[in-house]
Scaffold this motif. Sequence first.
Motif, PDB file in Angstrom:
ATOM      1  N   TRP A   1     -12.922 -14.236   3.360  1.00 16.86           N
ATOM      2  CA  TRP A   1     -12.016 -14.513   4.482  1.00 16.86           C
ATOM      3  C   TRP A   1     -11.222 -13.242   4.796  1.00 16.86           C
ATOM      4  O   TRP A   1     -10.068 -13.107   4.425  1.00 16.86           O
ATOM      5  N   PRO A   2     -11.834 -12.259   5.451  1.00 16.74           N
ATOM      6  CA  PRO A   2     -11.161 -10.980   5.713  1.00 16.74           C
ATOM      7  C   PRO A   2      -9.835 -11.133   6.455  1.00 16.74           C
ATOM      8  O   PRO A   2      -8.891 -10.382   6.205  1.00 16.74           O
ATOM      9  N   GLY A   3      -9.763 -12.110   7.365  1.00 17.32           N
ATOM     10  CA  GLY A   3      -8.518 -12.281   8.109  1.00 17.32           C
ATOM     11  C   GLY A   3      -7.341 -12.683   7.245  1.00 17.32           C
ATOM     12  O   GLY A   3      -6.180 -12.528   7.642  1.00 17.32           O
ATOM     13  N   GLY A   4      -7.612 -13.185   6.047  1.00 20.30           N
ATOM     14  CA  GLY A   4      -6.538 -13.564   5.141  1.00 20.30           C
ATOM     15  C   GLY A   4      -5.772 -12.384   4.572  1.00 20.30           C
ATOM     16  O   GLY A   4      -4.748 -12.567   3.905  1.00 20.30           O
ATOM     17  N   ALA A   5      -6.256 -11.155   4.816  1.00 16.71           N
ATOM     18  CA  ALA A   5      -5.567  -9.967   4.302  1.00 16.71           C
ATOM     19  C   ALA A   5      -4.146  -9.880   4.849  1.00 16.71           C
ATOM     20  O   ALA A   5      -3.226  -9.426   4.141  1.00 16.71           O
ATOM     21  N   TYR A   6      -3.944 -10.303   6.092  1.00 21.94           N
ATOM     22  CA  TYR A   6      -2.602 -10.251   6.683  1.00 21.94           C
ATOM     23  C   TYR A   6      -1.637 -11.124   5.887  1.00 21.94           C
ATOM     24  O   TYR A   6      -0.527 -10.693   5.546  1.00 21.94           O
ATOM     25  N   LEU A   7      -2.047 -12.351   5.593  1.00 17.95           N
ATOM     26  CA  LEU A   7      -1.182 -13.281   4.862  1.00 17.95           C
ATOM     27  C   LEU A   7      -1.019 -12.850   3.411  1.00 17.95           C
ATOM     28  O   LEU A   7       0.105 -12.848   2.876  1.00 17.95           O
ATOM     29  N   LEU A   8      -2.115 -12.482   2.765  1.00 21.73           N
ATOM     30  CA  LEU A   8      -2.045 -12.170   1.342  1.00 21.73           C
ATOM     31  C   LEU A   8      -1.174 -10.949   1.083  1.00 21.73           C
ATOM     32  O   LEU A   8      -0.347 -10.941   0.151  1.00 21.73           O
ATOM     33  N   PHE A   9      -1.332  -9.907   1.892  1.00 24.10           N
ATOM     34  CA  PHE A   9      -0.516  -8.713   1.658  1.00 24.10           C
ATOM     35  C   PHE A   9       0.959  -8.996   1.950  1.00 24.10           C
ATOM     36  O   PHE A   9       1.838  -8.446   1.286  1.00 24.10           O
ATOM     37  N   ALA A  10       1.234  -9.872   2.921  1.00 28.71           N
ATOM     38  CA  ALA A  10       2.620 -10.262   3.182  1.00 28.71           C
ATOM     39  C   ALA A  10       3.214 -10.969   1.971  1.00 28.71           C
ATOM     40  O   ALA A  10       4.376 -10.737   1.608  1.00 28.71           O
ATOM     41  N   LEU A  11       2.434 -11.835   1.326  1.00 27.95           N
ATOM     42  CA  LEU A  11       2.913 -12.526   0.126  1.00 27.95           C
ATOM     43  C   LEU A  11       3.155 -11.542  -1.017  1.00 27.95           C
ATOM     44  O   LEU A  11       4.139 -11.635  -1.752  1.00 27.95           O
ATOM     45  N   ILE A  12       2.238 -10.584  -1.177  1.00 32.76           N
ATOM     46  CA  ILE A  12       2.410  -9.575  -2.228  1.00 32.76           C
ATOM     47  C   ILE A  12       3.688  -8.779  -2.003  1.00 32.76           C
ATOM     48  O   ILE A  12       4.511  -8.604  -2.916  1.00 32.76           O
ATOM     49  N   MET A  13       3.879  -8.300  -0.785  1.00 30.04           N
ATOM     50  CA  MET A  13       5.035  -7.462  -0.506  1.00 30.04           C
ATOM     51  C   MET A  13       6.332  -8.267  -0.516  1.00 30.04           C
ATOM     52  O   MET A  13       7.392  -7.763  -0.899  1.00 30.04           O
ATOM     53  N   GLY A  14       6.284  -9.531  -0.099  1.00 27.55           N
ATOM     54  CA  GLY A  14       7.475 -10.362  -0.168  1.00 27.55           C
ATOM     55  C   GLY A  14       7.935 -10.577  -1.599  1.00 27.55           C
ATOM     56  O   GLY A  14       9.135 -10.481  -1.906  1.00 27.55           O
ATOM     57  N   CYS A  15       6.995 -10.870  -2.482  1.00 31.28           N
ATOM     58  CA  CYS A  15       7.349 -11.035  -3.898  1.00 31.28           C
ATOM     59  C   CYS A  15       7.806  -9.711  -4.505  1.00 31.28           C
ATOM     60  O   CYS A  15       8.737  -9.680  -5.332  1.00 31.28           O
ATOM     61  N   ALA A  16       7.150  -8.617  -4.109  1.00 36.19           N
ATOM     62  CA  ALA A  16       7.568  -7.305  -4.617  1.00 36.19           C
ATOM     63  C   ALA A  16       8.985  -6.969  -4.176  1.00 36.19           C
ATOM     64  O   ALA A  16       9.768  -6.396  -4.940  1.00 36.19           O
ATOM     65  N   ALA A  17       9.347  -7.324  -2.946  1.00 40.50           N
ATOM     66  CA  ALA A  17      10.699  -7.056  -2.460  1.00 40.50           C
ATOM     67  C   ALA A  17      11.723  -7.909  -3.173  1.00 40.50           C
ATOM     68  O   ALA A  17      12.845  -7.458  -3.455  1.00 40.50           O
ATOM     69  N   ALA A  18      11.378  -9.146  -3.471  1.00 41.64           N
ATOM     70  CA  ALA A  18      12.306 -10.026  -4.192  1.00 41.64           C
ATOM     71  C   ALA A  18      12.656  -9.447  -5.553  1.00 41.64           C
ATOM     72  O   ALA A  18      13.824  -9.384  -5.946  1.00 41.64           O
ATOM     73  N   ARG A  19      11.631  -9.012  -6.285  1.00 40.36           N
ATOM     74  CA  ARG A  19      11.907  -8.449  -7.602  1.00 40.36           C
ATOM     75  C   ARG A  19      12.546  -7.067  -7.485  1.00 40.36           C
ATOM     76  O   ARG A  19      13.387  -6.689  -8.297  1.00 40.36           O
ATOM     77  N   GLY A  20      12.161  -6.306  -6.451  1.00 37.57           N
ATOM     78  CA  GLY A  20      12.693  -4.953  -6.304  1.00 37.57           C
ATOM     79  C   GLY A  20      14.173  -4.934  -5.991  1.00 37.57           C
ATOM     80  O   GLY A  20      14.930  -4.153  -6.574  1.00 37.57           O
ATOM     81  N   SER A  21      14.632  -5.786  -5.073  1.00 37.67           N
ATOM     82  CA  SER A  21      16.053  -5.799  -4.730  1.00 37.67           C
ATOM     83  C   SER A  21      16.888  -6.262  -5.918  1.00 37.67           C
ATOM     84  O   SER A  21      17.956  -5.706  -6.191  1.00 37.67           O
ATOM     85  N   ALA A  22      16.394  -7.270  -6.634  1.00 36.48           N
ATOM     86  CA  ALA A  22      17.129  -7.737  -7.815  1.00 36.48           C
ATOM     87  C   ALA A  22      17.148  -6.676  -8.907  1.00 36.48           C
ATOM     88  O   ALA A  22      18.171  -6.454  -9.574  1.00 36.48           O
ATOM     89  N   PHE A  23      16.011  -5.989  -9.101  1.00 41.31           N
ATOM     90  CA  PHE A  23      15.930  -4.977 -10.149  1.00 41.31           C
ATOM     91  C   PHE A  23      16.830  -3.787  -9.852  1.00 41.31           C
ATOM     92  O   PHE A  23      17.520  -3.286 -10.745  1.00 41.31           O
TER      93      PHE A  23
END
Length: 426
Positions: free
Chosen positions: A335-357
Amino acid sequence: MSPVSDPSVPLPARATENNPSPGPPGSPPSGPADPTASYDPASSRKILAVLWVLLFATWSQFMIVAPLLPQISVRLAVPEVHLGWLISGYAISMGVCTLFWGPISDRLGRKRLLMLASGLMALVLFAHWWAHSYSAMLLMRVLAGTVGGALTTGTLAAVGDYIPPSHRGWATGWIISGFAAGQIFGVPAGAFLSGVMDDRLPFVLLGLLMTAAGWLAWRWMPTLPPTPSISWPAMLRDMRRHLTTPRLLAGCGVGVCLFGGMGLFVPFFPLWMERSLLLTSQQVAWVFSIGGVAVVISSVVMGRLSDRIGRSGLIIFGSLGVGLFMLVSPLLLHWPGGAYLLFALIMGCAAARGSAFRALQTELVPAGELGRYLSLSASLENIGYAAGSALAGLLYVSFGFSAIAAASAMTGLIVLVLVRGFLRPN
């Protein structure tokens, strides 16, 4: 005009790192006695605006490299196995030089440091125009990394200087959103310009923005009182203490894992999307842009939430989310089109941990040595990113993208162990 918004008027004494509250003889400075007493929301937003522009320009010139790797590979005839070094070279030089920028920032002052570093970075970015070979481009990225450490460490340390602990999650979230804005606007614009003109042009335009950011630092950032002279032997003793104190060492270790995991995943994700998912370079740029939107939302919301519920839980939650979504990323082949959603989820979780860290880091040491601790941590983080990027090239060529995804996901488990073992609230 308030003292904080007027660069010619220093902050009140108890609001600075150089006027700590008294403590027992021989004890390290404990920071301001009452940080919130001098907190001015309006003027603090002005300071954060300066730091946001600096971080936006700094991270844009770094993040834009990964989506441009396919164009750089074609223009300079670079084999895939060597492409990762354009990112690793930046990270290694940044990691080594940041060790020196942190102590310099403690002695020189954040404002002077950021003005100097923004000017130097602008010159390096302009010089990218003359990078007509792989070795020249690599040299430019190494020089950019040399100065990048001063900008990233200086902006984060400035948050510790001007923002009280009760508001640092909020402030750090806004600062990190500057990084995200580079993905939202800078990466797609850079991909478009490189596609219709030249892959070096985005660096030149970012050099102009960096020049403007340096002017804003001169115009809007307040001038703190001079920092008492600190000898290099004393700084080395501080570094040794930071590396031998389990809680502080664990803080550095978490940073290494966060950056190392992203260093494994991000550099070859665009290349894999173009060659395996058959996305165009502009579509890949939009994947990064949507990921940037997720970072803006997550960093601001989760950064503020960390002020209320604590930092460690959000770091664990974000790391497990990043690891899970990275692990399943090879399934995008179906499902190549899922790259938009999946990368958004990755970066959203990364930002959550990054701001707290990042907010947690400013609370681990006294304000007077914050620059030195952050520089040590940033140095190790960038070495971790460099190692991850270099390893990613070998894994990609030898085993494919699935190996990169699995290795990246493993770093989240290490973060879980370090946070639960050493960084939970006392």
